[in-house]
Design a protein around this motif. Structure first.
Motif, PDB file in Angstrom:
ATOM      1  N   GLU A  72      24.499  42.243  36.953  1.00 19.88           N
ATOM      2  CA  GLU A  72      24.542  41.727  38.323  1.00 19.88           C
ATOM      3  C   GLU A  72      24.775  40.214  38.309  1.00 19.88           C
ATOM      4  O   GLU A  72      25.382  39.660  39.238  1.00 19.88           O
ATOM      5  N   HIS A  73      24.276  39.556  37.270  1.00 18.24           N
ATOM      6  CA  HIS A  73      24.466  38.103  37.149  1.00 18.24           C
ATOM      7  C   HIS A  73      25.959  37.771  37.018  1.00 18.24           C
ATOM      8  O   HIS A  73      26.461  36.829  37.641  1.00 18.24           O
ATOM      9  N   TRP A  74      26.686  38.570  36.209  1.00 18.60           N
ATOM     10  CA  TRP A  74      28.123  38.369  36.037  1.00 18.60           C
ATOM     11  C   TRP A  74      28.866  38.655  37.335  1.00 18.60           C
ATOM     12  O   TRP A  74      29.777  37.903  37.721  1.00 18.60           O
ATOM     13  N   LEU A  75      28.501  39.727  38.043  1.00 18.14           N
ATOM     14  CA  LEU A  75      29.186  40.080  39.287  1.00 18.14           C
ATOM     15  C   LEU A  75      28.959  39.029  40.371  1.00 18.14           C
ATOM     16  O   LEU A  75      29.763  38.902  41.304  1.00 18.14           O
ATOM     17  N   ALA A  76      27.844  38.297  40.284  1.00 21.48           N
ATOM     18  CA  ALA A  76      27.575  37.229  41.262  1.00 21.48           C
ATOM     19  C   ALA A  76      28.376  35.967  40.934  1.00 21.48           C
ATOM     20  O   ALA A  76      28.475  35.060  41.778  1.00 21.48           O
ATOM     21  N   ASN A  77      28.969  35.906  39.758  1.00 19.16           N
ATOM     22  CA  ASN A  77      29.765  34.760  39.329  1.00 19.16           C
ATOM     23  C   ASN A  77      31.163  34.853  39.962  1.00 19.16           C
ATOM     24  O   ASN A  77      31.821  35.885  39.843  1.00 19.16           O
ATOM     25  N   PRO A  78      31.641  33.796  40.631  1.00 13.43           N
ATOM     26  CA  PRO A  78      32.979  33.837  41.250  1.00 13.43           C
ATOM     27  C   PRO A  78      34.082  34.205  40.272  1.00 13.43           C
ATOM     28  O   PRO A  78      35.104  34.770  40.659  1.00 13.43           O
ATOM     29  N   LEU A  79      33.870  33.918  38.981  1.00 13.67           N
ATOM     30  CA  LEU A  79      34.878  34.236  37.972  1.00 13.67           C
ATOM     31  C   LEU A  79      35.135  35.737  37.891  1.00 13.67           C
ATOM     32  O   LEU A  79      36.257  36.170  37.587  1.00 13.67           O
ATOM     33  N   SER A  80      34.110  36.559  38.176  1.00 14.06           N
ATOM     34  CA  SER A  80      34.293  38.017  38.134  1.00 14.06           C
ATOM     35  C   SER A  80      35.276  38.469  39.217  1.00 14.06           C
ATOM     36  O   SER A  80      36.004  39.447  39.045  1.00 14.06           O
ATOM     37  N   GLU A  81      35.313  37.734  40.333  1.00 13.53           N
ATOM     38  CA  GLU A  81      36.258  38.059  41.405  1.00 13.53           C
ATOM     39  C   GLU A  81      37.668  37.595  41.057  1.00 13.53           C
ATOM     40  O   GLU A  81      38.654  38.255  41.400  1.00 13.53           O
ATOM     41  N   ILE A  82      37.768  36.457  40.359  1.00 18.29           N
ATOM     42  CA  ILE A  82      39.077  35.995  39.880  1.00 18.29           C
ATOM     43  C   ILE A  82      39.652  37.026  38.907  1.00 18.29           C
ATOM     44  O   ILE A  82      40.828  37.381  38.963  1.00 18.29           O
ATOM     45  N   CYS A  83      38.792  37.529  38.032  1.00 17.09           N
ATOM     46  CA  CYS A  83      39.215  38.575  37.074  1.00 17.09           C
ATOM     47  C   CYS A  83      39.699  39.821  37.811  1.00 17.09           C
ATOM     48  O   CYS A  83      40.674  40.458  37.399  1.00 17.09           O
ATOM     49  N   PHE A  88      37.537  41.324  45.787  1.00 17.01           N
ATOM     50  CA  PHE A  88      37.872  39.907  45.759  1.00 17.01           C
ATOM     51  C   PHE A  88      37.668  39.365  47.163  1.00 17.01           C
ATOM     52  O   PHE A  88      38.124  39.974  48.138  1.00 17.01           O
ATOM     53  N   THR A  89      36.969  38.236  47.297  1.00 13.96           N
ATOM     54  CA  THR A  89      36.721  37.631  48.612  1.00 13.96           C
ATOM     55  C   THR A  89      37.062  36.146  48.562  1.00 13.96           C
ATOM     56  O   THR A  89      37.136  35.542  47.498  1.00 13.96           O
ATOM     57  N   THR A  90      37.253  35.579  49.757  1.00 13.11           N
ATOM     58  CA  THR A  90      37.562  34.150  49.844  1.00 13.11           C
ATOM     59  C   THR A  90      36.347  33.283  49.536  1.00 13.11           C
ATOM     60  O   THR A  90      36.459  32.055  49.468  1.00 13.11           O
ATOM     61  N   ARG A  91      35.185  33.896  49.300  1.00 15.92           N
ATOM     62  CA  ARG A  91      33.984  33.124  48.951  1.00 15.92           C
ATOM     63  C   ARG A  91      34.055  32.543  47.537  1.00 15.92           C
ATOM     64  O   ARG A  91      33.174  31.779  47.140  1.00 15.92           O
ATOM     65  N   VAL A  92      35.085  32.900  46.776  1.00 15.79           N
ATOM     66  CA  VAL A  92      35.186  32.387  45.397  1.00 15.79           C
ATOM     67  C   VAL A  92      35.449  30.887  45.370  1.00 15.79           C
ATOM     68  O   VAL A  92      35.193  30.227  44.359  1.00 15.79           O
ATOM     69  N   VAL A  93      35.970  30.342  46.475  1.00 14.38           N
ATOM     70  CA  VAL A  93      36.196  28.886  46.537  1.00 14.38           C
ATOM     71  C   VAL A  93      35.277  28.278  47.592  1.00 14.38           C
ATOM     72  O   VAL A  93      34.830  28.963  48.522  1.00 14.38           O
ATOM     73  N   GLY A  94      35.002  26.987  47.447  1.00 17.23           N
ATOM     74  CA  GLY A  94      34.068  26.312  48.355  1.00 17.23           C
ATOM     75  C   GLY A  94      34.487  26.395  49.800  1.00 17.23           C
ATOM     76  O   GLY A  94      33.660  26.640  50.690  1.00 17.23           O
ATOM     77  N   LEU A  95      35.796  26.220  50.092  1.00 19.59           N
ATOM     78  CA  LEU A  95      36.287  26.284  51.471  1.00 19.59           C
ATOM     79  C   LEU A  95      36.058  27.666  52.063  1.00 19.59           C
ATOM     80  O   LEU A  95      35.665  27.805  53.228  1.00 19.59           O
ATOM     81  N   GLY A  96      36.295  28.702  51.255  1.00 18.28           N
ATOM     82  CA  GLY A  96      36.081  30.074  51.717  1.00 18.28           C
ATOM     83  C   GLY A  96      34.627  30.337  52.059  1.00 18.28           C
ATOM     84  O   GLY A  96      34.320  31.010  53.051  1.00 18.28           O
ATOM     85  N   GLN A  97      33.720  29.803  51.235  1.00 14.32           N
ATOM     86  CA  GLN A  97      32.290  29.961  51.503  1.00 14.32           C
ATOM     87  C   GLN A  97      31.898  29.248  52.797  1.00 14.32           C
ATOM     88  O   GLN A  97      31.116  29.758  53.599  1.00 14.32           O
ATOM     89  N   GLN A  98      32.468  28.045  53.012  1.00 15.66           N
ATOM     90  CA  GLN A  98      32.180  27.295  54.238  1.00 15.66           C
ATOM     91  C   GLN A  98      32.701  28.033  55.473  1.00 15.66           C
ATOM     92  O   GLN A  98      32.037  28.097  56.500  1.00 15.66           O
ATOM     93  N   LEU A  99      33.905  28.601  55.358  1.00 14.62           N
ATOM     94  CA  LEU A  99      34.467  29.373  56.478  1.00 14.62           C
ATOM     95  C   LEU A  99      33.592  30.588  56.800  1.00 14.62           C
ATOM     96  O   LEU A  99      33.379  30.933  57.959  1.00 14.62           O
ATOM     97  N   ALA A 100      33.073  31.247  55.754  1.00 16.39           N
ATOM     98  CA  ALA A 100      32.206  32.416  55.952  1.00 16.39           C
ATOM     99  C   ALA A 100      30.884  32.012  56.601  1.00 16.39           C
ATOM    100  O   ALA A 100      30.387  32.681  57.510  1.00 16.39           O
TER     101      ALA A 100
END
Length: 665
Positions: A633-644, A214-226
């Motif tokens: 790999e398509h599912w794992l690239a989806n932020p929802l997979s990290e929420i799960c 799980f990474t903070t990239r799942v939300v827009g702010l987290g992606q911007q910070l990264a």
């Protein structure tokens, strides 16, 4: 009667805590009694385990870059085999099976981190040659040296430091062996948690129902910070790593995680802020991208890891200086025995008997002499180069043996790749200085690195075996003696498998279907420019070394912090989560006896998570290698997979807490 004996098999209350003044630790197998340990059953099974797991670990390590720890799966198989055969008092036998078989992981790690680099570089330098003889001898001699160099420190690590180090892998393996010996309902908590942890990690690795991290990239702010601030938060949501953190405990877990935070949240963003448009080449870090254009992960891999390596090296040197008295007394005792002044007539209890220091001293000198002849006649064909090489290898292997053992005792993970990288750099600098460079120098440095890497890997692995033996009450001398057999069998297996894989798939990156061998590729990338005249990132190593010195002055364990700087953030955060879970479980009641019972049950559950995760990790990797890979790999690239993954992780933690509540004071 036998049922009563089984029910009485239990680790003492003081197994995992520091002893009070005058208190003695009494293992399960009583020191004054004799138990079945070394016999045809245990040795035969040990050899079979060494062959099977050496082949499997080499196969998977070179294919996917992961070397699994073999101790726990072997312990599970040993318990299963002895139960199926209805063997009486099989605990000592199972320790010997595990000890011989566990040579596989240690030897494989030493071999595949370095030696495939010879094959990789052959594409550019056809004169470079690798043979079964070179692979086998470098692995076997390194393993033998690691065993011999560690034995004098056995008492210090397993007995004198009792309760001061968590020994996570040894704890998990011991719990497996004890629960297997108990049988019946008493093994139930370990079995249930092993099934839950194994199934959980198997679902992630094999089917990819949710993301591993799980990474903070799942939300827009987290992606911007990264992207802009180079700040990212990551956590591996696996069951095995959570269990590891629980056993390590909050103190060391916090220090390890702070090391990671220092690199990922201070150094990585700081470098991007200071050098946003600069292509920063520091020594051997040949890069073409500006720091500001790199991702946080790229900055860590290019610069941060080297700071961690410098920190580990300096923490190791500081540890050597601090433990100099122990080193000196071990050498002094060996010298006394050599001079015939030993206390051999004193009756030493069975559980404290080691191979005599006289044999260790003679064996160490003989192993070093054989390694020297191997370097001279088999690798370098020059007396001066061989003399310099053996001095370098012997000194590094001897001094850093205690560092490898310390790392395993604290975090259960041996930073052998970092120490080997440092060895390769030192070997390259020294060998170039005495006139050996080019392809011949590359082969020489890689063989030297292979010997040292296997020695340090074996030392770390063996201290785990000896701690298991100490807790259970086996005879150290028998473990030490038969460890050599496991090393030779594993080295021969690794040599054969590596040559077979090279002939079948190849290691050349330009070859279709080649094996990845990521660690060996990294070693090749470091050694080639150095042997052709380039430098090393000494500035980064120096920063890490300075951090370790400052930490030591502040009385903060520098090795634990440096390990945190070297190990990726996503593996350090769950260690802290596990450590916090340990604190929560053992403090939430006002009844101290209940807290203690819950803590012990938590250790069993954590051991089950580690054991289940380790075993199913092997199964999953084998399935993937066999072509079964339904992961999207398509599912794992989806932020929802990290929420799960976060939801699943919370459920796993709640399961852990609920299970500890079943403990009774």
């Amino acid at each position: 009667m036998e049922k009563q004996e089984k029910q009485s098999i239990q680790l003492p209350e003081n197994a995992f805590r520091e002893l009070k003044d005058g208190e003695q630790y009494e293992p399960i197998m009583l020191p004054r009694q004799v138990y079945p340990e070394v016999n045809a059953w245990s040795v035969s099974w040990g050899i079979v385990m060494a062959v099977l797991f050496s082949a499997a670990a080499a196969y998977l390590g070179l294919k996917v870059g992961q070397v699994f720890e073999a101790a726990i799966p072997i312990a599970i198989i040993a318990v299963g085999a002895s139960t199926a055969a209805k063997r009486s008092k099989a605990l000592g036998e199972n320790v010997i099976i595990q000890s011989i078989g566990a040579c596989s992981g240690a030897v494989v790690a030493g071999a595949i981190f370095t030696l495939p680099a010879i094959y990789i570089l052959q594409a550019k330098y056809p004169d470079m040659t690798a043979s079964f003889f070179k692979i086998f001898l470098s692995s076997a001699l390194g393993g033998v040296i690691g065993i011999l160099f560690l034995i004098p420190f056995r008492k210090y690590f397993v007995s004198d430091m009792h309760g001061k180090y968590p020994f996570p892998e040894a704890t998990a393996t011991t719990q497996v062996l004890v629960s297997g010996a108990k049988g019946g309902n008493q093994a139930k908590p370990l079995l249930i948690s092993g099934l839950v942890g194994g199934l959980y990690d198997f679902i992630v690795a094999t089917f990819g129902w949710w993301n591993e991290n799980f990474t903070t990239r799942v939300v827009g702010l987290g992606q911007q910070l990264a992207d802009h601030a180079k700040l990212v938060f990551k956590v591996n949501t696996g069951a095995a790593v959570l269990g590891l953190g629980y056993i390590i405990g909050l103190k060391y877990a916090f220090i390890i995680c702070m090391g990671s935070v220092a690199v990922w949240w201070l150094i990585v963003p700081g470098m991007a802020l200071l050098f946003p448009d600069t292509v920063l080449n520091i020594g051997g870090t040949a890069v073409t991208t500006a720091v500001g254009a790199m991702s946080p992960e790229q900055i860590f891999a290019t610069y941060g890891k080297s700071i961690g390596i410098g920190g580990i090296a300096m923490a190791g040197v500081i540890g050597i200086i601090r433990s100099w008295g122990i080193i000196r007394s071990a050498v002094g005792l060996a010298a006394k025995e050599m001079g015939g002044k030993s206390n051999a007539h004193v009756d030493v209890v069975r559980t404290q008997r080691d191979i005599s220091f006289k044999i260790i001293a003679i064996g160490s000198l003989a192993a070093i002499a054989v390694t020297f002849v191997f370097f001279w006649l088999g690798v370098m064909h020059n007396l001066l180069y061989a003399v310099v090489a053996i001095l370098l290898v012997a000194v590094i292997a001897f001094l850093f043996t205690t560092v490898a053992a310390n790392a395993i005792a604290i975090v259960g993970s041996n930073p052998v790749s970092g120490m080997t990288l440092m060895t390769l750099i030192l070997a390259s600098v020294v060998m170039v200085a005495v006139g050996l460079n080019g392809p011949g120098g590359m082969v020489a440095a890689l063989i030297m690195g292979g010997v040292v890497c296997t020695a340090l890997s074996m030392a770390g692995s063996f201290v785990t075996d000896l701690k298991i033996g100490y807790w259970l009450g086996t005879t150290p001398k028998k473990q030490e003696t038969w460890k050599f057999l496991g090393t030779l069998v594993s080295a021969a297996t690794v040599g054969g498998v590596m040559m077979l894989l090279n002939d079948t798939y190849g290691f050349d990156p330009n070859q279709t279907g080649h094996l990845v061998a990521p660690q060996a590729n990294a070693m090749a990338a470091v050694i080639e420019p150095m042997m052709n005249g380039a430098g090393a990132p000494w500035v980064l190593y120096g920063i890490g070394a300075l951090i370790a010195i400052v930490l030591t002055f502040c009385k903060i364990p520098a090795l634990a912090f440096a390990l945190g700087m070297f190990i990726p953030l996503q593996l350090n955060v769950p260690i802290l989560v596990g450590g916090a879970l340990n604190w929560f479980v053992t403090t939430r009641s006002k009844n101290e006896a209940l807290n203690l019972a819950r803590g012990e049950r938590g250790t069993l559950i954590a051991s089950g998570f580690i054991a289940g995760g380790a075993l199913m990790g092997v199964v999953s990797a084998l399935l993937r290698f066999g072509g079964f890979n339904p992961v999207s790999e398509h599912w794992l690239a989806n932020p929802l997979s990290e929420i799960c993954s976060l939801v699943a992780y919370v459920c796993l933690i709640l399961f852990f807490i609920r299970q500890t509540k079943k403990a009774e004071a």
